[in-house]
Design an enzyme around this catalytic site. Structure first.
Site, PDB file in Angstrom:
ATOM      1  N   LYS A 193       0.851  -1.198   0.000  1.00 56.96           N
ATOM      2  CA  LYS A 193       0.000   0.000   0.000  1.00 56.96           C
ATOM      3  C   LYS A 193       0.881   1.241   0.000  1.00 56.96           C
ATOM      4  CE  LYS A 193      -3.684   2.276   2.598  1.00 56.96           C
ATOM      5  NZ  LYS A 193      -4.610   2.198   3.751  1.00 56.96           N
ATOM      6  N   GLU A 199      10.666  -4.999   3.805  1.00 55.21           N
ATOM      7  CA  GLU A 199      10.689  -6.413   3.380  1.00 55.21           C
ATOM      8  C   GLU A 199      10.300  -6.543   1.907  1.00 55.21           C
ATOM      9  OE1 GLU A 199       9.082  -5.166   5.999  1.00 55.21           O
ATOM     10  OE2 GLU A 199       9.167  -6.493   7.732  1.00 55.21           O
ATOM     11  N   GLY A 247      -4.906  -1.696   5.223  1.00 51.41           N
ATOM     12  CA  GLY A 247      -4.176  -2.848   4.696  1.00 51.41           C
ATOM     13  C   GLY A 247      -4.802  -4.176   5.095  1.00 51.41           C
ATOM     14  N   ARG A 248      -5.211  -4.291   6.369  1.00 52.22           N
ATOM     15  CA  ARG A 248      -5.734  -5.579   6.836  1.00 52.22           C
ATOM     16  C   ARG A 248      -7.189  -5.781   6.420  1.00 52.22           C
ATOM     17  NH1 ARG A 248      -4.172  -2.157  10.652  1.00 52.22           N
ATOM     18  NH2 ARG A 248      -5.750  -1.194  11.998  1.00 52.22           N
ATOM     19  N   GLU A 333      -4.178  -6.071  15.286  1.00 55.26           N
ATOM     20  CA  GLU A 333      -3.656  -4.784  14.805  1.00 55.26           C
ATOM     21  C   GLU A 333      -4.766  -3.722  14.826  1.00 55.26           C
ATOM     22  OE1 GLU A 333      -1.911  -3.876  10.619  1.00 55.26           O
ATOM     23  OE2 GLU A 333      -0.213  -4.403  11.903  1.00 55.26           O
ATOM     24  N   HIS A 364      -3.987 -32.404  19.613  1.00 53.31           N
ATOM     25  CA  HIS A 364      -2.766 -33.151  19.941  1.00 53.31           C
ATOM     26  C   HIS A 364      -1.618 -32.221  20.277  1.00 53.31           C
ATOM     27  CE1 HIS A 364      -4.734 -36.834  18.394  1.00 53.31           C
ATOM     28  NE2 HIS A 364      -5.305 -35.978  17.571  1.00 53.31           N
ATOM     29  N   LYS A 473      10.310  -0.521  13.406  1.00 52.98           N
ATOM     30  CA  LYS A 473      10.912  -0.266  12.088  1.00 52.98           C
ATOM     31  C   LYS A 473      11.966   0.831  12.194  1.00 52.98           C
ATOM     32  CE  LYS A 473       6.607  -1.184   9.586  1.00 52.98           C
ATOM     33  NZ  LYS A 473       5.580  -0.568   8.711  1.00 52.98           N
TER      34      LYS A 473
END
Ligand SMILES: O=P(O)(O)OC[C@H]1O[C@H](O)[C@H](O)[C@@H](O)[C@@H]1O
Length: 509
Positions: A193, A199, A247-248, A333, A364, A473
């Site tokens: 965005k 990254e 974004g999410r 977030e 399990h 960051k």
């Protein structure tokens, strides 16, 4: 004193129910077993095993009314600046429909439709090329949604392309993705965005060099000039997104391009259609029959009345195994805030830790702690009524485990042997989808989006900003030169760690 929106009164309702077993709550109210349930299109949710009664539920609905839930939902859908700290709308609903007919809603919907036409054209172009594989480079909201939907649906409704995801800056991630691919038959999507995410820029540079042919490099961003400047990607290969989509909340936008490539544009539109159906339910259904309101107020009850500190999501379907990862970002977030919209500190607990894992595997691994540990964790079980595989015996076993765990957590089991007794009284909701399709998955995700918004409303916080991700960051940017040996880290512990790393890194050569 900041208002608690009446949440502190809920504690008295919880105190009244302490010691009352879930079985007793169900037995005392014959209509409860089937009546504490809401259906919205392909999504059914049964709340009968939550640790509240009708009086507590009524108090919860009164809280929802006191914060103006119905009016604030209309504000969300109408494009009002509900993202108050950034002065923006949050119009992810406009990406899949236009229910309010307001000018901003109509404009947003038209822009989204135009971009979808461009997506369709690009897919048609790629479909007649030699491309067979797609690498989608992005992280957070530019990765988790597409990754979940492709993993869930591609094997069932898979289209022409195999889609691979690359998010982590760790070079091992790029190495693993590229090891299996042929650059001549691969297209690369850079999804960001901001187009400023470290990254994605670093991985994008690796992929661009590996690709060797920029004509198969695409960008999806709200910042096209940066994409062009950083990677020479021309406008015809840039799909836009906008600052009025978080974004999410963005998998419905061009961020969903990898989804459309994996399952086809028609199935992508069906995903949006499922979400649009849930939108209509949430916007137009009275609070007490509203699935997102029930889900949100149940989360508020577990957090603020029962003071429970986590929430587990347990999809009993292998295809939804990434849903907990996706919801971790969507919920935590959005609701991981401690400052109210007016800048004052919150007066109540906000988001619990959301986590989870697919059943039956989770039985399990961590179910021992859930059954006999000292904590009580509320559980969202998710099951699919009809399978899409040819192993009916396995499907019945899966459903038997799903229903059994919900019952066992609620009712427990006493024993002479204290090591073999189960306290029970673990609250859970059981969500059932008729089948796993683009429509039902879209509806389920939209339900969680609206539940998050309503929880934020009750807690008085902004679910659409994420200032908390910036500090890490900034420190990382400051430390990179220290790792490169250009200066010492200021923090003494960090300096010691870097010194130790440097020695070991050189030793390991
Ligand atoms: O899409 P981008 O601008 O690359 O951002 C990717 C992600 O990074 C940010 O730090 C936030 O954690 C997320 O909300 C966002 O989705």
């Amino acid at each position: 004193m900041a208002t608690t929106n009446g949440l502190d009164e809920l504690v008295s309702f919880a105190a009244r129910l302490e010691g009352v077993s879930t079985a007793a709550l169900v037995a005392a109210d014959p209509a409860r077993a089937a009546g504490f349930a809401v259906r919205a299109g392909p999504v059914y949710a049964n709340f009968a095993r939550q640790r509240y009664d009708r009086a507590a539920l009524e108090a919860l609905f009164a809280v929802a009314e006191s914060v103006g839930a119905e009016e604030r939902l209309r504000a969300l859908f109408s494009g009002e600046p509900v993202n108050a700290t950034e002065g923006r709308a949050a119009l992810h609903t406009a990406l899949r429909g236009d229910l309010t007919g307001t000018e901003s809603g109509r404009q947003a919907h038209a822009m989204a439709q135009e971009v979808r036409e461009r997506m369709r054209a690009l897919i048609d172009g790629l479909a007649v090329s030699q491309v067979t594989d797609i690498v989608s480079v992005g992280i957070g909201g530019s990765d988790l949604g597409p990754r979940l939907v492709v993993d869930a649906l591609a094997p069932v409704v898979g289209g022409r392309f195999r889609v691979h995801f690359l998010s982590n800056v760790d070079g091992a991630a790029a190495q693993r993705v590229l090891a299996q691919l042929d650059p001549a038959r691969t297209a690369v999507l850079l999804i960001s965005k901001t187009f400023g995410t470290q990254e994605t820029l670093l991985n994008g540079a690796i992929l661009r060099a590996w690709l060797g042919d920029d004509r198969r490099l695409y960008a999806i961003t709200a910042n096209p000039p940066r994409a062009t400047a950083a990677f020479d990607i021309p406008p015809e290969r840039v799909l836009p997104m906008w600052d009025w989509v978080g974004g999410r909340y963005s998998l419905w936008s061009a961020v969903g391009f990898p989804i459309a490539l994996a399952i086809g544009m028609d199935q992508f539109e069906a995903l949006l259609g499922g979400a649009a159906g849930m939108d209509a339910h949430v916007l137009l259904t009275p609070l007490r029959e509203n699935l997102a309101v029930w889900h949100a107020m149940t989360a508020v009850w577990n957090r603020n009345a029962l003071k429970l500190s986590t929430q587990a999501v347990l999809p009993y379907d292998e295809r939804l195994k990434l849903l907990p990862n996706y919801l971790q970002q969507l919920v935590m977030e959005s609701l991981g805030k401690s400052v109210r919209l007016d800048g004052s500190p919150v007066a109540v607990d906000t988001v619990p830790v959301w986590w989870g894992g697919a059943g039956t595997d989770s039985q399990h691994s961590f179910f021992q702690a859930l059954h006999q540990g000292t904590n009580v964790e509320p559980l969202d079980f998710i099951g699919i009524a009809r399978p899409d595989h040819d192993h009916p015996g396995n499907h019945l076993a899966l459903l038997a485990n799903l229903f059994a765990q919900s019952e066992a957590f609620a009712n427990g089991q006493s024993s002479e042997d204290p090591h073999r007794s189960y306290a029970g009284q673990r609250p859970s909701t059981l969500i059932l989808l008729d089948e796993l399709t683009p429509q039902s998955l879209g509806a389920l995700i939209a339900m969680y989006e609206h539940s998050v918004y309503l929880q934020g409303l009750v807690w008085g916080i902004n679910p659409f900003d994420q200032f908390g991700v910036e500090l890490g960051k900034q420190v990382a940017n400051r430390l990179l030169p220290a790792l490169e040996g250009r200066h010492a880290a200021e923090d003494p512990v960090t300096a010691a760690l870097i010194a130790e790393w440097r020695e070991r890194a050189s030793l390991s050569r």
